[in-house]
Design a protein around this motif. Structure first.
Motif, PDB file in Angstrom:
ATOM      1  N   PHE A 141      96.739  31.223  26.835  1.00  0.00           N
ATOM      2  CA  PHE A 141      96.787  29.759  26.784  1.00  0.00           C
ATOM      3  C   PHE A 141      96.037  29.197  25.578  1.00  0.00           C
ATOM      4  CE2 PHE A 141      96.273  30.869  31.446  1.00  0.00           C
ATOM      5  CZ  PHE A 141      97.633  30.855  31.713  1.00  0.00           C
ATOM      6  N   CYS A 158      90.836  23.696  38.799  1.00  0.00           N
ATOM      7  CA  CYS A 158      90.149  24.984  38.636  1.00  0.00           C
ATOM      8  C   CYS A 158      89.049  25.128  39.678  1.00  0.00           C
ATOM      9  CB  CYS A 158      89.586  25.061  37.219  1.00  0.00           C
ATOM     10  SG  CYS A 158      88.904  26.674  36.826  1.00  0.00           S
ATOM     11  N   GLU A 162      91.606  26.747  42.570  1.00  0.00           N
ATOM     12  CA  GLU A 162      91.409  28.146  42.167  1.00  0.00           C
ATOM     13  C   GLU A 162      90.020  28.656  42.550  1.00  0.00           C
ATOM     14  OE1 GLU A 162      93.379  30.275  41.478  1.00  0.00           O
ATOM     15  OE2 GLU A 162      92.315  31.900  40.463  1.00  0.00           O
ATOM     16  N   ALA A 164      87.373  28.667  40.653  1.00  0.00           N
ATOM     17  CA  ALA A 164      86.693  29.341  39.538  1.00  0.00           C
ATOM     18  C   ALA A 164      85.677  28.434  38.840  1.00  0.00           C
ATOM     19  CB  ALA A 164      87.726  29.815  38.518  1.00  0.00           C
ATOM     20  N   THR A 166      85.847  26.962  35.960  1.00  0.00           N
ATOM     21  CA  THR A 166      85.699  27.313  34.542  1.00  0.00           C
ATOM     22  C   THR A 166      85.544  26.067  33.683  1.00  0.00           C
ATOM     23  OG1 THR A 166      87.026  29.283  34.890  1.00  0.00           O
ATOM     24  CG2 THR A 166      86.855  28.491  32.616  1.00  0.00           C
ATOM     25  N   TRP A 167      86.378  25.039  33.958  1.00  0.00           N
ATOM     26  CA  TRP A 167      86.339  23.810  33.157  1.00  0.00           C
ATOM     27  C   TRP A 167      85.255  22.864  33.650  1.00  0.00           C
ATOM     28  CZ3 TRP A 167      88.771  23.396  28.727  1.00  0.00           C
ATOM     29  CH2 TRP A 167      89.936  24.129  28.502  1.00  0.00           C
ATOM     30  N   TRP A 186      87.325  29.689  25.385  1.00  0.00           N
ATOM     31  CA  TRP A 186      88.043  29.965  26.640  1.00  0.00           C
ATOM     32  C   TRP A 186      88.300  31.474  26.804  1.00  0.00           C
ATOM     33  CZ3 TRP A 186      93.294  27.061  27.889  1.00  0.00           C
ATOM     34  CH2 TRP A 186      93.582  27.213  29.256  1.00  0.00           C
ATOM     35  N   GLY A 194      92.691  33.410  34.652  1.00  0.00           N
ATOM     36  CA  GLY A 194      93.983  33.414  33.956  1.00  0.00           C
ATOM     37  C   GLY A 194      95.129  32.948  34.838  1.00  0.00           C
ATOM     38  N   CYS A 195      94.812  32.184  35.898  1.00  0.00           N
ATOM     39  CA  CYS A 195      95.859  31.780  36.858  1.00  0.00           C
ATOM     40  C   CYS A 195      96.840  30.762  36.269  1.00  0.00           C
ATOM     41  CB  CYS A 195      95.214  31.185  38.110  1.00  0.00           C
ATOM     42  SG  CYS A 195      94.442  29.576  37.826  1.00  0.00           S
ATOM     43  N   GLY A 196      96.393  29.989  35.290  1.00  0.00           N
ATOM     44  CA  GLY A 196      97.286  29.016  34.653  1.00  0.00           C
ATOM     45  C   GLY A 196      97.421  27.685  35.384  1.00  0.00           C
ATOM     46  N   LYS A 197      96.651  27.473  36.443  1.00  0.00           N
ATOM     47  CA  LYS A 197      96.781  26.212  37.203  1.00  0.00           C
ATOM     48  C   LYS A 197      96.420  25.007  36.343  1.00  0.00           C
ATOM     49  CE  LYS A 197      96.067  28.070  41.866  1.00  0.00           C
ATOM     50  NZ  LYS A 197      95.885  29.491  41.569  1.00  0.00           N
ATOM     51  N   CYS A 198      95.377  25.152  35.517  1.00  0.00           N
ATOM     52  CA  CYS A 198      94.964  24.019  34.666  1.00  0.00           C
ATOM     53  C   CYS A 198      96.080  23.653  33.695  1.00  0.00           C
ATOM     54  CB  CYS A 198      93.681  24.371  33.917  1.00  0.00           C
ATOM     55  SG  CYS A 198      93.770  25.909  32.985  1.00  0.00           S
TER      56      CYS A 198
END
Ligand code: SF4
Ligand code: SF4
Ligand code: FES
Length: 239
Positions: A141, A158, A162, A164, A166-167, A186, A194-198
């Motif tokens: 990403f 996130c 998720e 996580a 992260t953000w 990142w 690395g799920c890509g939800k964001c």
């Protein structure tokens, strides 16, 4: 379930106690512009596009974070509100570098759609366009902060979906930015799965998959949140 009754654009409506004004509008078929709100995430009232007038109150109320109260009289489309919404969207375009012609989200961007629906064909404010870094360190990403409208949907999905976190948001005023893992690149984030939800929930082309050309990021599926939340509530993965 307790019910409250209120007036929406001169029409009497009822709503369940605790519902937000945005939910009341959605259930009554009244369209309100939104940017930071996304069904399935908590609301933070960041973009102010869903502002409505409440009779007897001088301040405008953000519908996504205001609870419906018995006897409220709500106006959703006055001249003043339309003027403010146009101003907010124009300021977003003036703040960062949104050049739609070269953006991966061209043609399927929430900001672009909002501008079109409000009839915005030019910006009356001086462009700011600060020099912001593009973070392409993640293997899949890219984060292009020039396109970010600070809606915090990435932060919330996130964290809330998720798990996580992260953000996050760092800095203030013009220096405000979303960052990963205390502002590390990142690609070096230890928490990102690395799920890509964001990427899926980002309303603009600020977060996108690598190897996308202008207008190419067609694969955003924001409705996956409702599916995920329903499945979790019904414990569908435990059957
Ligand atoms: S890819 Fe998933 S874990 Fe990584 S930052 Fe985005 S939402 Fe969070
Ligand atoms: S990166 Fe996208 S989802 Fe995150 S705050 Fe910016 S515009 Fe919103
Ligand atoms: S949608 Fe209500 S403040 Fe953004």
């Amino acid at each position: 379930m307790s019910v409250v009754t209120l007036t929406l654009d001169g029409r009497p409506v009822s709503a369940r106690e605790g519902a937000t004004l945005l939910e009341v509008c959605q259930e009554s078929g009244v369209a309100l512009p939104t940017l930071c709100h996304l069904d399935g995430l908590s609301d933070v009232g960041a973009c102010r596009l869903c502002l409505v007038e409440v009779a007897g109150q001088r301040k405008l109320a953000a519908a996504c974070v205001t609870q419906a109260q018995e006897g409220m009289e709500i106006t959703t489309g006055s001249e003043r509100l339309v003027r403010y919404r146009r101003q907010i969207v124009e300021l977003l375009f003036a703040e960062r570098n949104h050049v739609c012609a070269v953006c991966v989200a061209n043609g399927h961007c929430d900001l672009q759609r909002l501008a079109a629906s409000l009839g915005i064909d030019h910006v009356r404010y001086a462009y700011q366009h600060p020099a912001l870094r593009l973070d392409a360190s993640h293997p899949r990403f890219v984060a292009d902060h020039d396109r970010c409208v600070l809606c915090t949907r990435c932060v919330r999905v996130c964290d809330e979906i998720e798990g996580a976190h992260t953000w996050d948001v760092a800095g203030r005023a013009a220096g405000c930015q979303v960052v990963t893992d205390l502002a590390a690149p990142w690609g070096e984030s230890a928490s990102c799965t690395g799920c890509g939800k964001c990427v899926q929930v980002c309303p603009t082309g600020a977060l996108f998959e690598k190897e996308q050309a202008a207008g190419g990021m067609l694969s955003k599926h924001r409705d996956f949140l409702t599916y995920l939340k329903n499945a979790r509530e019904k414990k569908e993965w435990l059957r």
